[in-house]
Write an enzyme that holds these catalytic residues in place. Structure first.
Site, PDB file in Angstrom:
ATOM      1  N   ASP A  99      -2.535   6.865   2.601  1.00 43.01           N
ATOM      2  CA  ASP A  99      -1.974   7.901   1.729  1.00 43.01           C
ATOM      3  C   ASP A  99      -0.684   7.456   1.057  1.00 43.01           C
ATOM      4  OD1 ASP A  99      -0.141   7.974   3.809  1.00 43.01           O
ATOM      5  OD2 ASP A  99      -0.694   9.975   4.509  1.00 43.01           O
ATOM      6  N   GLY A 100      -0.232   6.236   1.333  1.00 44.70           N
ATOM      7  CA  GLY A 100       0.964   5.726   0.684  1.00 44.70           C
ATOM      8  C   GLY A 100       2.267   6.227   1.270  1.00 44.70           C
ATOM      9  N   ARG A 157       5.870 -13.127   0.805  1.00 47.28           N
ATOM     10  CA  ARG A 157       5.329 -13.384   2.134  1.00 47.28           C
ATOM     11  C   ARG A 157       4.435 -14.621   2.117  1.00 47.28           C
ATOM     12  NH1 ARG A 157       4.630  -7.616   4.033  1.00 47.28           N
ATOM     13  NH2 ARG A 157       5.658  -6.341   2.453  1.00 47.28           N
ATOM     14  N   ARG A 192      14.455  -0.806   2.052  1.00 49.90           N
ATOM     15  CA  ARG A 192      14.592  -2.128   2.664  1.00 49.90           C
ATOM     16  C   ARG A 192      15.198  -3.101   1.661  1.00 49.90           C
ATOM     17  NH1 ARG A 192       9.214  -4.016   5.127  1.00 49.90           N
ATOM     18  NH2 ARG A 192       8.612  -4.402   2.955  1.00 49.90           N
ATOM     19  N   GLY A 245       0.792  -1.222   0.000  1.00 51.74           N
ATOM     20  CA  GLY A 245       0.000   0.000   0.000  1.00 51.74           C
ATOM     21  C   GLY A 245       0.818   1.263   0.000  1.00 51.74           C
ATOM     22  N   ARG A 246       2.107   1.148   0.302  1.00 52.33           N
ATOM     23  CA  ARG A 246       2.967   2.342   0.307  1.00 52.33           C
ATOM     24  C   ARG A 246       4.415   2.004  -0.009  1.00 52.33           C
ATOM     25  NH1 ARG A 246       3.740   3.522   6.723  1.00 52.33           N
ATOM     26  NH2 ARG A 246       3.773   1.352   7.394  1.00 52.33           N
ATOM     27  N   ASP A 268       0.713 -11.776   6.516  1.00 49.34           N
ATOM     28  CA  ASP A 268       1.287 -10.920   5.471  1.00 49.34           C
ATOM     29  C   ASP A 268       2.588 -10.279   5.927  1.00 49.34           C
ATOM     30  OD1 ASP A 268      -0.881  -9.508   7.070  1.00 49.34           O
ATOM     31  OD2 ASP A 268       0.162  -7.777   6.230  1.00 49.34           O
ATOM     32  N   ASN A 269       2.936 -10.425   7.197  1.00 49.39           N
ATOM     33  CA  ASN A 269       4.209  -9.920   7.709  1.00 49.39           C
ATOM     34  C   ASN A 269       5.229 -11.029   7.931  1.00 49.39           C
ATOM     35  OD1 ASN A 269       3.132  -7.337   7.765  1.00 49.39           O
ATOM     36  ND2 ASN A 269       2.556  -7.441   9.917  1.00 49.39           N
TER      37      ASN A 269
END
Length: 487
Positions: free
Chosen positions: A125-126, A183, A176, A92-93, A252-253
């Site tokens: 908002d990303g 994932r 990163r 999402g961002r 998802d993490n």
């Protein structure tokens, strides 16, 4: 060493196509500037550390410029969040800018977090804010220095871009790095949306690129899942042994590589508290410190369900059954080493459990206890540590058991014991209050404390002259801080 324009790209995930990710360009930050960079992470790309101070570095990792070979993609995935399935999540961002391979032949994903809105931003908002970007940077590099598998962080770029959370903050980006950003939730997405062709393509991609040794096994996918189970058991054993609380162990993490991934409201324990909750949104304690072990298995079972098109249910259950014994063996081995023991005895687990129970009831600092236990001969060390405990009779009984256990362990010299214990018991960890102090300075425009803290944490086992303030118990206000997910 290379300049920035000499990186070699090989964007293997992007070649999977639009069913797996969407092409999105980064939204540039206003007035991008370097906050902090990791020379160790830069070395993984063969980059000259001096390039971090050049304007083009901030422009590249602040969204203003792109390499011609980069293919920025927002990945699609789903996942179980706090136990409930969310059908579509995705980046999402964040954007996977591309994959770089170094002179050693290693591939590294470059993933820019805070890069702006994507088709998967939902109501967001990303953007990422400076405080969360600094926290992720410091944690990634600190865990790596401790020997805990983790994604890496190349740099944080600050800006003048306003971002609204509970209040107005400044936007930032963190770069990163990992060998893969796939994932558990990637497999869940294609399983639950009933897209078997893409599911099979994803499985082949992971098998061939990240678990090639499993290709030679009679059942390659089962061998791969077993390896994922083993890696996660080893990872979470290290989290528990070193007092790391992730905070948001949604599927998802969870990295398919078995590394620490997606840092949010994490914390290291200050005083030992098995039930510590670091995420103030975790009202029921699903992701408390002590719950990380069973949640790791729960998440692996969610991945196993998504792999049922390739692997039989009975075989998956058998592989899942390896998790707890592997975790327990790895954890006990680490705790023996933290206690300075080189041999194994049947009662060692009870020795560890008794100690942790005493530490819990007395509020003993988890990190400093083990460090100080190795400073002096066992008999003298436990005498000096006695005053930290409330239950003196209980501690005295444990101390006698420990001294006898050390005596039975062998005739190593005290110098050897001290060196051995100091090599596994850090003096410096990323305490939340230290991160908060560095963030407060950075938000006022002073990045020196972030850089100093990063430098200290890059050598956690070595005593560093003049850095005593980073090896102390936290002040009362800094203990057991709960951190928000808003980032």
């Amino acid at each position: 060493m290379k300049a920035l324009d000499e990186l070699t790209f090989d964007n293997r995930f992007a070649r999977l196509g639009d069913a797996f990710s969407t092409h999105v360009l980064p939204e540039p930050l206003d007035a991008p500037r370097l906050v902090v960079a990791s020379p160790a992470a830069m070395a993984l790309l063969d980059l000259d550390p001096s390039v971090a101070e050049t304007p083009v570095f901030a422009e590249l990792f602040g969204g203003h410029k792109l390499w011609a070979e980069a293919e920025p993609r927002a990945m699609v995935y789903s996942g179980h969040q706090f136990g409930g399935y969310t059908p579509q999540l995705g980046d999402g961002r964040g954007l996977l800018l591309g994959e770089v391979y170094n002179e050693a032949g290693e591939h590294w994903d470059l993933h820019l977090k805070g890069a702006g809105m994507t088709p998967y931003s939902r109501m967001g908002d990303g953007r990422a804010v400076l405080r969360s970007s600094i926290r992720e940077f410091l944690a990634s590099e600190a865990l790596h220095a401790l020997g805990i598998p983790s994604s890496r962080a190349l740099c944080v770029i600050g800006s003048d871009t306003p971002v609204w959370r509970e209040k107005q903050e400044r936007g930032a980006m963190v770069l990163r790095m990992a060998h893969s950003h796939i994932r558990f939730g990637h497999f869940e997405y294609f399983y639950y949306t009933k897209k078997p062709e893409q599911q099979a393509e994803l499985a082949e991609h992971v098998l061939n690129l990240h678990y090639p040794e499993c290709r030679e096994q009679p059942e390659p996918y089962l061998a791969m899942f077993r390896e994922i189970v083993e890696r996660n058991a080893e990872l979470i054993a290290k989290w528990q042994a070193y007092g790391f609380c992730h905070g948001v162990m949604n599927t998802d993490n969870m990295s398919i590589l078995g590394i620490t991934f997606d840092f949010g409201p994490f914390a290291f324990l200050d005083d030992f508290d098995a039930h510590f909750i670091c995420n103030h949104s975790d009202h029921e304690g699903r992701y408390s410190f002590s719950n990380q072990v069973p949640i790791g298995q729960w998440n692996l079972s969610a991945l196993a369900q998504a792999l049922t098109p390739f692997i039989g249910v009975d075989a998956l259950k058998e592989a899942l059954g390896l998790y707890l014994p592997l975790y327990q063996a790895n954890y006990l081995d680490l705790m023996r080493r933290r206690l300075g023991l080189t041999t194994a005895e049947d009662d060692d687990q009870k020795l560890v459990e008794r100690l942790l129970k005493l530490m819990q009831s007395s509020g003993v600092d988890y990190t400093l206890f083990f460090r100080r236990l190795g400073d002096e001969p066992a008999a003298l060390a436990v005498t000096r540590l006695r005053d930290d405990f409330v239950d003196l009779a209980g501690f005295d009984a444990w101390a006698e058991q420990y001294k006898a256990r050390v005596e039975r362990d062998g005739d190593n010299s005290e110098e050897q014991r001290r060196a051995r214990m100091h090599a596994v018991n850090p003096l410096y960890i990323l305490r939340n209050y230290l991160a908060q102090n560095a963030i407060a300075a950075a938000e006022s425009g002073d990045y020196s404390e972030v850089r100093r803290l990063h430098e200290v944490l890059s050598k956690p086992f070595e005593e560093q002259a003049g850095m005593e303030q980073y090896a102390q118990r936290p002040p009362d206000w800094g203990k057991h801080l709960e951190i928000s997910c808003s980032s």
